[in-house]
Write a protein that holds these residues in place. Structure first.
Motif, PDB file in Angstrom:
ATOM      1  N   HIS A 112     -51.921   9.326 -53.881  1.00  0.00           N
ATOM      2  CA  HIS A 112     -51.082   8.542 -54.785  1.00  0.00           C
ATOM      3  C   HIS A 112     -51.863   7.585 -55.679  1.00  0.00           C
ATOM      4  CE1 HIS A 112     -51.723   5.708 -51.450  1.00  0.00           C
ATOM      5  NE2 HIS A 112     -51.700   4.817 -52.427  1.00  0.00           N
ATOM      6  N   GLY A 113     -53.167   7.418 -55.409  1.00  0.00           N
ATOM      7  CA  GLY A 113     -53.953   6.450 -56.164  1.00  0.00           C
ATOM      8  C   GLY A 113     -55.416   6.835 -56.194  1.00  0.00           C
ATOM      9  N   LYS A 114     -56.240   5.936 -56.699  1.00  0.00           N
ATOM     10  CA  LYS A 114     -57.667   6.208 -56.879  1.00  0.00           C
ATOM     11  C   LYS A 114     -58.348   6.557 -55.550  1.00  0.00           C
ATOM     12  CE  LYS A 114     -58.271   3.378 -61.030  1.00  0.00           C
ATOM     13  NZ  LYS A 114     -58.978   2.224 -61.634  1.00  0.00           N
ATOM     14  N   VAL A 115     -59.422   7.337 -55.673  1.00  0.00           N
ATOM     15  CA  VAL A 115     -60.178   7.767 -54.501  1.00  0.00           C
ATOM     16  C   VAL A 115     -61.659   7.515 -54.755  1.00  0.00           C
ATOM     17  CG1 VAL A 115     -60.453   9.581 -52.787  1.00  0.00           C
ATOM     18  CG2 VAL A 115     -58.511   9.663 -54.358  1.00  0.00           C
ATOM     19  N   VAL A 116     -62.317   6.875 -53.782  1.00  0.00           N
ATOM     20  CA  VAL A 116     -63.723   6.509 -53.929  1.00  0.00           C
ATOM     21  C   VAL A 116     -64.516   7.023 -52.733  1.00  0.00           C
ATOM     22  CG1 VAL A 116     -65.328   4.607 -54.384  1.00  0.00           C
ATOM     23  CG2 VAL A 116     -62.917   4.377 -55.025  1.00  0.00           C
ATOM     24  N   GLY A 117     -65.752   7.436 -52.982  1.00  0.00           N
ATOM     25  CA  GLY A 117     -66.697   7.730 -51.908  1.00  0.00           C
ATOM     26  C   GLY A 117     -66.168   8.655 -50.843  1.00  0.00           C
ATOM     27  N   GLY A 118     -66.261   8.186 -49.582  1.00  0.00           N
ATOM     28  CA  GLY A 118     -65.859   9.006 -48.452  1.00  0.00           C
ATOM     29  C   GLY A 118     -64.421   9.470 -48.499  1.00  0.00           C
ATOM     30  N   GLY A 119     -63.567   8.749 -49.214  1.00  0.00           N
ATOM     31  CA  GLY A 119     -62.179   9.183 -49.360  1.00  0.00           C
ATOM     32  C   GLY A 119     -62.073  10.537 -50.029  1.00  0.00           C
ATOM     33  N   LEU A 120     -63.030  10.838 -50.914  1.00  0.00           N
ATOM     34  CA  LEU A 120     -63.028  12.130 -51.575  1.00  0.00           C
ATOM     35  C   LEU A 120     -63.351  13.251 -50.592  1.00  0.00           C
ATOM     36  CD1 LEU A 120     -64.710  11.258 -54.978  1.00  0.00           C
ATOM     37  CD2 LEU A 120     -62.447  12.219 -54.661  1.00  0.00           C
ATOM     38  N   GLY A 121     -64.080  12.927 -49.544  1.00  0.00           N
ATOM     39  CA  GLY A 121     -64.338  13.915 -48.507  1.00  0.00           C
ATOM     40  C   GLY A 121     -63.059  14.340 -47.820  1.00  0.00           C
ATOM     41  N   LEU A 122     -62.156  13.390 -47.595  1.00  0.00           N
ATOM     42  CA  LEU A 122     -60.869  13.720 -46.977  1.00  0.00           C
ATOM     43  C   LEU A 122     -60.038  14.617 -47.893  1.00  0.00           C
ATOM     44  CD1 LEU A 122     -59.710  10.291 -45.472  1.00  0.00           C
ATOM     45  CD2 LEU A 122     -61.274  11.981 -44.517  1.00  0.00           C
ATOM     46  N   VAL A 123     -60.007  14.280 -49.180  1.00  0.00           N
ATOM     47  CA  VAL A 123     -59.234  15.081 -50.127  1.00  0.00           C
ATOM     48  C   VAL A 123     -59.794  16.499 -50.205  1.00  0.00           C
ATOM     49  CG1 VAL A 123     -58.524  15.306 -52.542  1.00  0.00           C
ATOM     50  CG2 VAL A 123     -58.577  13.049 -51.474  1.00  0.00           C
ATOM     51  N   ALA A 124     -61.114  16.612 -50.260  1.00  0.00           N
ATOM     52  CA  ALA A 124     -61.743  17.925 -50.364  1.00  0.00           C
ATOM     53  C   ALA A 124     -61.545  18.756 -49.100  1.00  0.00           C
ATOM     54  CB  ALA A 124     -63.234  17.764 -50.656  1.00  0.00           C
ATOM     55  N   ALA A 125     -61.474  18.089 -47.950  1.00  0.00           N
ATOM     56  CA  ALA A 125     -61.308  18.808 -46.685  1.00  0.00           C
ATOM     57  C   ALA A 125     -59.861  19.214 -46.428  1.00  0.00           C
ATOM     58  CB  ALA A 125     -61.823  17.961 -45.523  1.00  0.00           C
ATOM     59  N   ALA A 126     -58.935  18.645 -47.197  1.00  0.00           N
ATOM     60  CA  ALA A 126     -57.534  19.084 -47.084  1.00  0.00           C
ATOM     61  C   ALA A 126     -57.414  20.489 -47.667  1.00  0.00           C
ATOM     62  CB  ALA A 126     -56.615  18.122 -47.832  1.00  0.00           C
ATOM     63  N   ASP A 127     -56.444  21.240 -47.174  1.00  0.00           N
ATOM     64  CA  ASP A 127     -56.264  22.598 -47.674  1.00  0.00           C
ATOM     65  C   ASP A 127     -55.530  22.633 -49.013  1.00  0.00           C
ATOM     66  OD1 ASP A 127     -57.358  24.075 -45.304  1.00  0.00           O
ATOM     67  OD2 ASP A 127     -55.760  22.959 -44.310  1.00  0.00           O
ATOM     68  N   TYR A 128     -54.796  21.552 -49.301  1.00  0.00           N
ATOM     69  CA  TYR A 128     -54.009  21.497 -50.538  1.00  0.00           C
ATOM     70  C   TYR A 128     -53.765  20.021 -50.834  1.00  0.00           C
ATOM     71  CZ  TYR A 128     -50.507  23.442 -53.840  1.00  0.00           C
ATOM     72  OH  TYR A 128     -49.805  23.836 -54.963  1.00  0.00           O
ATOM     73  N   ALA A 129     -54.118  19.582 -52.031  1.00  0.00           N
ATOM     74  CA  ALA A 129     -53.938  18.173 -52.388  1.00  0.00           C
ATOM     75  C   ALA A 129     -52.981  18.038 -53.562  1.00  0.00           C
ATOM     76  CB  ALA A 129     -55.280  17.529 -52.729  1.00  0.00           C
ATOM     77  N   ILE A 130     -51.972  17.205 -53.380  1.00  0.00           N
ATOM     78  CA  ILE A 130     -50.983  16.922 -54.424  1.00  0.00           C
ATOM     79  C   ILE A 130     -51.160  15.469 -54.845  1.00  0.00           C
ATOM     80  CG2 ILE A 130     -48.520  16.779 -54.961  1.00  0.00           C
ATOM     81  CD1 ILE A 130     -48.036  18.989 -52.930  1.00  0.00           C
ATOM     82  N   ALA A 131     -51.426  15.260 -56.131  1.00  0.00           N
ATOM     83  CA  ALA A 131     -51.810  13.924 -56.598  1.00  0.00           C
ATOM     84  C   ALA A 131     -50.886  13.405 -57.685  1.00  0.00           C
ATOM     85  CB  ALA A 131     -53.253  13.950 -57.103  1.00  0.00           C
ATOM     86  N   LEU A 132     -50.982  12.096 -57.879  1.00  0.00           N
ATOM     87  CA  LEU A 132     -50.228  11.386 -58.904  1.00  0.00           C
ATOM     88  C   LEU A 132     -51.168  11.039 -60.049  1.00  0.00           C
ATOM     89  CD1 LEU A 132     -47.413  10.016 -59.450  1.00  0.00           C
ATOM     90  CD2 LEU A 132     -48.361   7.965 -58.384  1.00  0.00           C
ATOM     91  N   GLU A 133     -50.685  11.135 -61.275  1.00  0.00           N
ATOM     92  CA  GLU A 133     -51.516  10.724 -62.411  1.00  0.00           C
ATOM     93  C   GLU A 133     -52.028   9.300 -62.181  1.00  0.00           C
ATOM     94  OE1 GLU A 133     -49.480  11.200 -66.103  1.00  0.00           O
ATOM     95  OE2 GLU A 133     -49.476  13.388 -65.993  1.00  0.00           O
ATOM     96  N   GLY A 134     -53.289   9.096 -62.453  1.00  0.00           N
ATOM     97  CA  GLY A 134     -53.918   7.811 -62.173  1.00  0.00           C
ATOM     98  C   GLY A 134     -54.755   7.847 -60.915  1.00  0.00           C
ATOM     99  N   ALA A 135     -54.713   8.968 -60.189  1.00  0.00           N
ATOM    100  CA  ALA A 135     -55.524   9.119 -58.977  1.00  0.00           C
ATOM    101  C   ALA A 135     -56.940   9.523 -59.389  1.00  0.00           C
ATOM    102  CB  ALA A 135     -54.905  10.150 -58.043  1.00  0.00           C
ATOM    103  N   ASP A 136     -57.613   8.602 -60.091  1.00  0.00           N
ATOM    104  CA  ASP A 136     -58.954   8.852 -60.604  1.00  0.00           C
ATOM    105  C   ASP A 136     -59.974   8.855 -59.466  1.00  0.00           C
ATOM    106  OD1 ASP A 136     -57.567   8.728 -62.982  1.00  0.00           O
ATOM    107  OD2 ASP A 136     -58.337   6.758 -63.551  1.00  0.00           O
ATOM    108  N   VAL A 137     -61.140   9.439 -59.725  1.00  0.00           N
ATOM    109  CA  VAL A 137     -62.112   9.644 -58.659  1.00  0.00           C
ATOM    110  C   VAL A 137     -63.500   9.124 -59.059  1.00  0.00           C
ATOM    111  CG1 VAL A 137     -60.863  11.629 -57.748  1.00  0.00           C
ATOM    112  CG2 VAL A 137     -62.667  11.994 -59.437  1.00  0.00           C
ATOM    113  N   ARG A 138     -64.248   8.694 -58.031  1.00  0.00           N
ATOM    114  CA  ARG A 138     -65.611   8.209 -58.276  1.00  0.00           C
ATOM    115  C   ARG A 138     -66.420   8.322 -56.997  1.00  0.00           C
ATOM    116  NH1 ARG A 138     -67.375   1.927 -58.839  1.00  0.00           N
ATOM    117  NH2 ARG A 138     -69.625   2.254 -59.047  1.00  0.00           N
ATOM    118  N   LEU A 139     -67.657   8.777 -57.141  1.00  0.00           N
ATOM    119  CA  LEU A 139     -68.616   8.753 -56.034  1.00  0.00           C
ATOM    120  C   LEU A 139     -69.631   7.652 -56.344  1.00  0.00           C
ATOM    121  CD1 LEU A 139     -69.341  12.538 -55.266  1.00  0.00           C
ATOM    122  CD2 LEU A 139     -68.085  10.903 -53.843  1.00  0.00           C
ATOM    123  N   SER A 140     -69.525   6.540 -55.657  1.00  0.00           N
ATOM    124  CA  SER A 140     -70.347   5.362 -55.966  1.00  0.00           C
ATOM    125  C   SER A 140     -71.635   5.276 -55.157  1.00  0.00           C
ATOM    126  CB  SER A 140     -69.520   4.097 -55.711  1.00  0.00           C
ATOM    127  OG  SER A 140     -69.063   4.071 -54.356  1.00  0.00           O
TER     128      SER A 140
END
Length: 262
Positions: A112-140
């Motif tokens: 539902h919102g922005k994703v940073v660092g290790g949080g992106l690992g969770l999203v990538a490991a999910a089998d299917y991700a449904i997101a809301l506009e504004g859920a921007d991403v960054r690996l810091s």
């Protein structure tokens, strides 16, 4: 889900099952960050859902906040002073991703919102991700003095090496949610919360009506040729721990410490 005062202050992971759908909810007041104790609990809940015969699909979500997940909990990183403790911390993310990979149930992530660092690992490991506009991403990580080594296998598998390298190299740049969708990190991107929730309900309800064997075999097919990840992630966590204790990362954390009121 009922939340008490201590949980609101320290964070929590909770789950409940309705109509064969296990909803796993995590929260931390610092941007839904994931300290070790929450990572451990998250792994336990995913493992439990995997072995629960009443569960056919898992919905992973965090409490509504500007950020879906901000990754590692910096306050905890500030306290780490030796290689063993650092490696144990980073293995927390590895263990969650490993549990998601091995889970017998399909996992849908609600982002539902922005994703940073290790949080992106969770999203990538999910089998299917449904997101809301504004859920921007960054690996810091690179800007801190470490790198996204532990989550790299899941991210490269989901979005390809080229897209992952763009995120990993330019550690200061936010990529917008549509970029994440186009690169395959998100399966769907919705303009508003109502549309997102409707799609999540439709998909999870549909999956919950499927044959358990059919879902499970599809999941196994998705994760073929990842058997070496256990050793790979152990090595990646060790490298991240080593870098965390070097000067650049320690200076970053020291500066962070000065700028934050605890």
């Amino acid at each position: 889900m009922i939340v008490d005062e201590k949980e609101a202050k320290e964070g929590f992971v909770k789950s409940e099952v309705h109509n064969h759908i296990s909803t796993i909810l995590f929260y931390h007041p610092k941007g839904n960050a994931l300290p070790s104790k929450l990572l451990k609990k998250l792994k336990e809940e995913i493992d439990h859902a995997s072995h629960d015969d009443n569960v056919k699909v898992v919905l992973l979500r965090s409490v509504q906040h500007d950020v879906f997940c901000s990754g590692a909990y910096f306050n905890e990183l500030l306290e780490i002073k030796d290689q063993k403790a650092a490696q144990t911390f980073f293995m927390g993310f590895a263990e969650v991703i490993k549990s998601m990979r091995k889970c017998a149930k399909l996992i849908v992530a609600r982002v539902h919102g922005k994703v940073v660092g290790g949080g992106l690992g969770l999203v990538a490991a999910a089998d299917y991700a449904i997101a809301l506009e504004g859920a921007d991403v960054r690996l810091s990580e690179l800007s801190i003095g470490i790198g996204p080594y532990v989550i790299a296998p899941a991210m490269v598998r989901k979005m390809g090496l080229s897209s992952f390298s763009q995120l990993a190299i330019d550690a200061h740049l936010w990529r917008n949610s549509d970029w994440a969708r186009r690169k395959g990190l998100y399966a769907e991107l919705h303009p508003n919360k109502a549309s997102m929730e409707e799609s999540i309900e439709r998909l999870t309800t549909s999956l919950a009506k499927n044959s358990h064997a059919a879902n499970t075999n599809l999941k196994r097919m998705f994760w073929e040729d990842t058997e070496d990840w256990d050793n790979l992630m152990q090595d990646r966590a060790a490298k991240t721990a080593e870098l965390l204790l070097q000067d650049q990362a320690q200076q970053f954390l020291a500066q962070f410490n000065k700028s934050v009121v605890f």
